[in-house]
Write a protein that holds these residues in place. Structure first.
Motif, short mmCIF file in Angstrom:
data_model
loop_
_atom_site.label_atom_id
_atom_site.label_comp_id
_atom_site.label_asym_id
_atom_site.label_seq_id
_atom_site.Cartn_x
_atom_site.Cartn_y
_atom_site.Cartn_z
N ALA A 86 79.00 -14.27 -36.70
CA ALA A 86 80.62 -14.29 -36.00
C ALA A 86 81.69 -13.69 -37.02
N GLY A 87 81.34 -13.81 -38.26
CA GLY A 87 82.46 -13.31 -39.12
C GLY A 87 82.67 -11.62 -38.95
N HIS A 88 81.73 -11.02 -38.48
CA HIS A 88 81.69 -9.67 -38.16
C HIS A 88 82.66 -9.72 -36.97
N ILE A 89 82.67 -10.42 -35.98
CA ILE A 89 83.67 -10.33 -34.76
C ILE A 89 85.17 -10.47 -35.26
N TYR A 90 85.25 -11.57 -36.26
CA TYR A 90 86.69 -11.85 -36.72
C TYR A 90 87.36 -10.56 -37.52
N VAL A 91 86.26 -10.10 -38.33
CA VAL A 91 86.81 -9.04 -39.13
C VAL A 91 87.37 -7.78 -38.13
N HIS A 92 86.44 -7.46 -37.16
CA HIS A 92 86.90 -6.36 -36.51
C HIS A 92 88.05 -6.65 -35.40
N ALA A 164 83.05 -9.52 -50.23
CA ALA A 164 83.23 -10.83 -50.37
C ALA A 164 82.09 -11.47 -51.31
N ALA A 165 81.05 -10.79 -51.37
CA ALA A 165 80.02 -11.23 -52.14
C ALA A 165 80.34 -11.02 -53.68
N GLN A 166 81.03 -9.93 -53.99
CA GLN A 166 81.41 -9.56 -55.29
C GLN A 166 82.42 -10.62 -55.77
N ALA A 167 83.29 -10.86 -54.93
CA ALA A 167 84.34 -12.17 -55.04
C ALA A 167 83.61 -13.10 -55.47
N ALA A 168 82.48 -13.45 -54.74
CA ALA A 168 81.77 -14.90 -54.81
C ALA A 168 80.90 -14.67 -56.47
N ILE A 169 80.59 -13.57 -56.83
CA ILE A 169 79.81 -13.60 -57.93
C ILE A 169 80.84 -13.79 -59.00
N LEU A 170 81.90 -13.14 -59.08
CA LEU A 170 82.97 -13.22 -60.07
C LEU A 170 83.10 -14.82 -60.18
N ALA A 171 83.43 -15.48 -59.14
CA ALA A 171 83.80 -16.90 -59.15
C ALA A 171 82.50 -17.75 -59.83
N PHE A 172 81.33 -17.56 -59.15
CA PHE A 172 80.21 -18.30 -60.05
C PHE A 172 79.94 -17.88 -61.49
N ALA A 173 80.17 -16.65 -61.87
CA ALA A 173 80.39 -16.31 -63.08
C ALA A 173 81.28 -17.21 -63.99
N ALA A 187 80.85 -13.82 -46.73
CA ALA A 187 80.19 -12.59 -46.98
C ALA A 187 78.86 -12.88 -45.83
N LEU A 188 78.21 -13.97 -45.97
CA LEU A 188 77.29 -14.32 -45.15
C LEU A 188 77.52 -14.23 -43.74
N SER A 189 78.86 -14.53 -43.43
CA SER A 189 79.12 -14.53 -41.78
C SER A 189 79.36 -13.23 -41.30
N VAL A 190 79.24 -12.09 -42.18
CA VAL A 190 79.49 -10.74 -41.73
C VAL A 190 78.01 -10.01 -41.58
#
Length: 422
Positions: A86-92, A164-173, A187-190
């Motif tokens: 559903a994240g795909h729907i909201y982005v678009h 979104a995944a890149q931002a998550a990786i930076l946060a985890f790091a 990211a997963l919702s898209v």
């Protein structure tokens, strides 16, 4: 005494050397690379024609949603049914409003240009946080013809999941795990391809937080997916789950980038799919057993401590940003290596991670550059050939093997970081 022009040349040479080699100038060079690529991206938008592939389908599907349709099985478009969460729907929906109901392609391209530059900036930030990559490697990032095309000439939805995944990786790091889970869930919702990071993330969370906290983080990830998909789950739950997370999807042979050298019948066979799944799982297990827990005495030591004290972190040393980034990137690459099929837009899943992983191998620099060139070449051959797909598989496999025999826990593993502090 030397003349003013000579001194100027020497000063510029010294500055160039510092920019390319001195870690203290990493951020400065990164800013210059982003600025230069911003100009390049605008030139691409101005002078290279846009190619319609999925944008019209995205907009058509969104209009069905806006008209009240909540059954995923009935949300379809010119190129097929919706196959994204559903994240795909909201982005678009956001893009639909911003681009005059999807008709203003220039606005859409400018949004994606901003998204591309955000991805480039996040890549630089991840590299700086993790370390172990020379400054000059940043100059390689803007050179991908295919990656520019995916963002500003094709407008694929993969781009939103990637950023979104890149931002998550930076946060985890940075050990901001709660924020990382939120961003990874976005990211997963898209795009469900983000699931490729989960094996590496489980290792990171288990070592850093312990068993109980890892379970809670995963529950939070799952719960957010339920919340994001609620408008569809409340009405047609099975239809939503079946179509947005379709693991049994069979791709068309004519679009494959990675397995063109196979016989088409073998490509479509269930046995080949099972072999790839077995290879994927086996490689992850091997990394987990023999590589990803070395700095803590091995996987059995980590599991013993984690199960014995589920509320405490089993790792006796802090996990470095390098360790976290290397594990997540490697986990993603392993999934890509064994993917049932790769389409051209899927290059965005790991294009900016390839240089980093090349510097987690022990290959000589010329070999690393050849691998990068082979991967970029393969993704730019259309339609794919036996040669291009073979080169891609060999190069991806070489990166995985290089990481195995190189620096699977990063160039600065947790034990090394602790000894430096002491």
């Amino acid at each position: 005494m030397s003349s003013p022009p000579t001194r100027l040349v020497r000063s510029l040479w010294t500055l160039s050397v510092h920019l390319l080699t001195d870690p203290r100038y990493f951020t400065t060079l990164a800013a210059l690379v982003v600025l230069g690529d911003a100009v390049l991206t605008q030139l691409i938008i101005r002078f290279v024609s846009y190619t319609e592939i999925d944008w019209e389908t995205y907009m058509y599907q969104l209009e069905l949603y806006l008209k009240g349709e909540r059954d995923y099985a009935l949300i379809s478009g010119p190129t097929g049914p919706i196959v994204y969460p559903a994240g795909h729907i909201y982005v678009h929906h956001f893009l639909y409003t911003l681009t005059d109901y999807g008709r203003n392609l220039w606005k859409a391209q400018e949004v994606y240009a901003g998204l591309y530059l955000a991805s480039l900036a996040l890549t630089a930030a991840i590299y700086k946080q993790a370390g172990g990559v020379p400054n000059w490697v940043l100059l390689l990032l803007p050179l991908s013809k295919r990656l520019h095309s995916i963002y500003v000439l094709r407008l694929f939805n993969d781009c939103w999941a990637v950023v979104a995944a890149q931002a998550a990786i930076l946060a985890f790091a940075r050990s901001w795990d709660a924020l990382g889970i939120v961003l990874l869930s976005c990211a997963l919702s898209v795009k469900m391809s983000v699931l490729l990071y989960i094996p590496g993330l489980l290792v990171v969370l288990f070592r850093r937080r312990g068993l109980l906290s890892t379970v809670l983080h995963m529950l939070a990830l799952g719960l957010t997916q339920l919340l994001i998909g609620a408008p569809f789950l409340l009405h047609y739950p099975w239809s939503y789950l079946k179509n947005s997370y379709e693991f049994s999807r069979v791709f068309l042979f004519k679009w494959t980038v990675n397995w063109r050298f196979l016989d088409e019948e073998l490509f479509h066979s269930p046995g080949w799919a099972k072999a790839l799944l077995l290879g994927h799982v086996s490689t992850l297990v091997l990394f987990g057993l023999f590589k990803w827990c070395q700095s803590d005495g091995g996987v059995w030591q980590v599991l013993y401590k984690g199960l014995q004290r589920p509320t405490q972190a089993p790792s006796s040393t802090p996990l470095t940003a390098d360790y976290v980034t290397t594990l997540l990137f490697t986990s993603n690459l392993i999934g890509i290596l064994f993917a049932r099929s790769l389409h051209y837009q899927f290059y965005s899943w790991y294009a900016t991670q390839v240089p980093f992983l090349a510097w987690r191998t022990r290959y000589p620099i010329p070999v690393r550059l050849v691998l990068l060139l082979a991967i970029e070449y393969a993704w730019n051959v259309y339609p794919s050939t036996s040669l291009s797909s073979g080169a891609l598989v060999v190069a991806n496999a070489a990166l995985v093997l290089g990481t195995w025999f190189g620096h699977p826990e990063g160039r600065t593993p947790p034990t090394a970081a602790l000894s430096k502090e002491e």
